[in-house]
Design an enzyme around this catalytic site. Structure first.
Site, short mmCIF file in Angstrom:
data_model
loop_
_atom_site.label_atom_id
_atom_site.label_comp_id
_atom_site.label_asym_id
_atom_site.label_seq_id
_atom_site.Cartn_x
_atom_site.Cartn_y
_atom_site.Cartn_z
N ALA A 1 0.85 -1.19 0.00
CA ALA A 1 0.00 0.00 0.00
C ALA A 1 0.88 1.24 0.00
O ALA A 1 1.71 1.42 0.90
CB ALA A 1 -0.91 0.00 1.22
N LYS A 2 0.70 2.09 -1.00
CA LYS A 2 1.47 3.34 -1.05
C LYS A 2 0.69 4.38 -0.24
O LYS A 2 -0.13 5.14 -0.77
CB LYS A 2 1.66 3.79 -2.50
CG LYS A 2 2.70 4.88 -2.70
CD LYS A 2 2.93 5.11 -4.19
CE LYS A 2 3.85 6.29 -4.46
NZ LYS A 2 5.23 6.01 -4.04
N ALA A 3 0.92 4.35 1.07
CA ALA A 3 0.16 5.16 2.00
C ALA A 3 0.99 6.34 2.51
O ALA A 3 2.22 6.30 2.50
CB ALA A 3 -0.31 4.30 3.18
#
Length: 308
Positions: free
Chosen positions: A161-163
């Site tokens: 997840a590119k959070a």
């Protein structure tokens, strides 16, 4: 090069796509009590637009947007728009801003409406912004320093997840490296294996074999990383996605990093240990192949370009 790796200067454009509509740049505002600002509850993508003979084109736009949707799902962040709507909004924005080579930021986060660790109750704000960002040639091979900060464990937050919240890990590592006079930080996983740099995937070449760490090491499943792997296979290069030790990079014939912002950048040294060549022959071949693809010169990969 250190300044180029460390920050990205924004020049104002005319518009920002804000929850489905174009608004003037300076009117794209959120409340100071937005949930995402306080708790890092957001997902993002950085996407590049390149100049081609047929005009500006977004590189792997739908792949970036699909990852945005996956990231939101992993965080249980409600995303009001699908890939098709976000792709159309991106093209609409770029046409309105009249930009050529530029950077696009896709961003979705929990807005105003609730406070506290419970994510329920706040609506998701979705933004697409772009600013001029012409390509810049690297002035010298990167000098890397292994960071004292470890990459966040995959069982703490999902690396796929590119959070927004986990980027504090990268900020601390990058600041430590640049304050010490280096260009970039190399982060290790909790088990001491190589993970990635603060904002790039890392590759090592030895005896003609190209190797890069897996997601299990806390590395983002990078789209530029995937591009490099596809191009390498197309060139007949043996590729391996596997666990790497820091000593594997010390002993490598070539090391390079890649990412949307960095492109493909050669590494000259790690922890003051000089690499045999920078850029090395395979790094050069891959960088040339990448440049041909993003500029539209290699028609085999034309499906990766979304024309504006």
């Amino acid at each position: 090069m250190a300044a180029r790796m460390a920050c990205m200067t924004m020049a104002e454009a005319s518009s920002i796509w804000f929850d489905g509509a174009l608004v003037p740049w300076r009117e794209a505002r959120v409340h100071v009590l937005s949930h995402g600002l306080h708790y890092g509850t957001g997902v993002l993508e950085g996407t590049r637009v390149f100049e081609t003979e047929d005009g500006p084109a977004v590189f792997r736009l739908e792949d970036h947007l699909r990852r945005l949707v996956r990231s939101a799902r992993m965080l249980r962040l409600p995303l009001p728009y699908g890939v098709g709507e976000l792709a159309a909004g991106t093209v609409e924005l770029l046409r309105a801003n009249g930009q050529g080579a530029c950077y696009v930021r896709h961003f979705a986060f929990l807005g105003y409406g609730t406070m506290g660790l419970d994510m329920r109750g706040a609506a998701t704000t979705t933004v697409i912004a772009s600013w001029e960002w012409p390509e810049q040639a690297a002035s010298h091979p990167l000098r890397l320093k292994t960071s004292s900060w470890r990459r966040t464990d995959p069982n703490c937050v999902p690396p796929a997840a590119k959070a927004t919240g986990p980027y504090l890990n990268s900020v601390l590592a990058r600041r430590e490296a640049t304050d010490a006079g280096y260009d970039e930080a190399l982060l290790l996983a909790a088990d001491g294996s190589v993970s990635e740099c603060s904002a790039e995937n890392v590759f090592a070449v030895r005896d003609g074999v190209l190797r890069t760490p897996p997601v299990a090491a806390g590395a983002l499943e990078g789209i530029t990383q995937d591009t490099v792997l596809a191009l390498a296979r197309g060139l007949g290069v043996e590729v391996r996605v596997e666990r790497l030790l820091r000593s594997d990079l010390y002993a490598a014939d070539e090391v390079f990093v890649c990412g949307t912002a960095a492109g493909i950048a050669p590494v000259g040294s790690l922890d003051d240990r000089e690499l045999p060549s920078a850029p090395g022959p395979l790094t050069k071949r891959l960088a040339d192949a990448y440049r041909a693809v993003v500029s539209g010169g290699d028609r085999r990969y034309g499906h990766w370009l979304t024309r504006v």
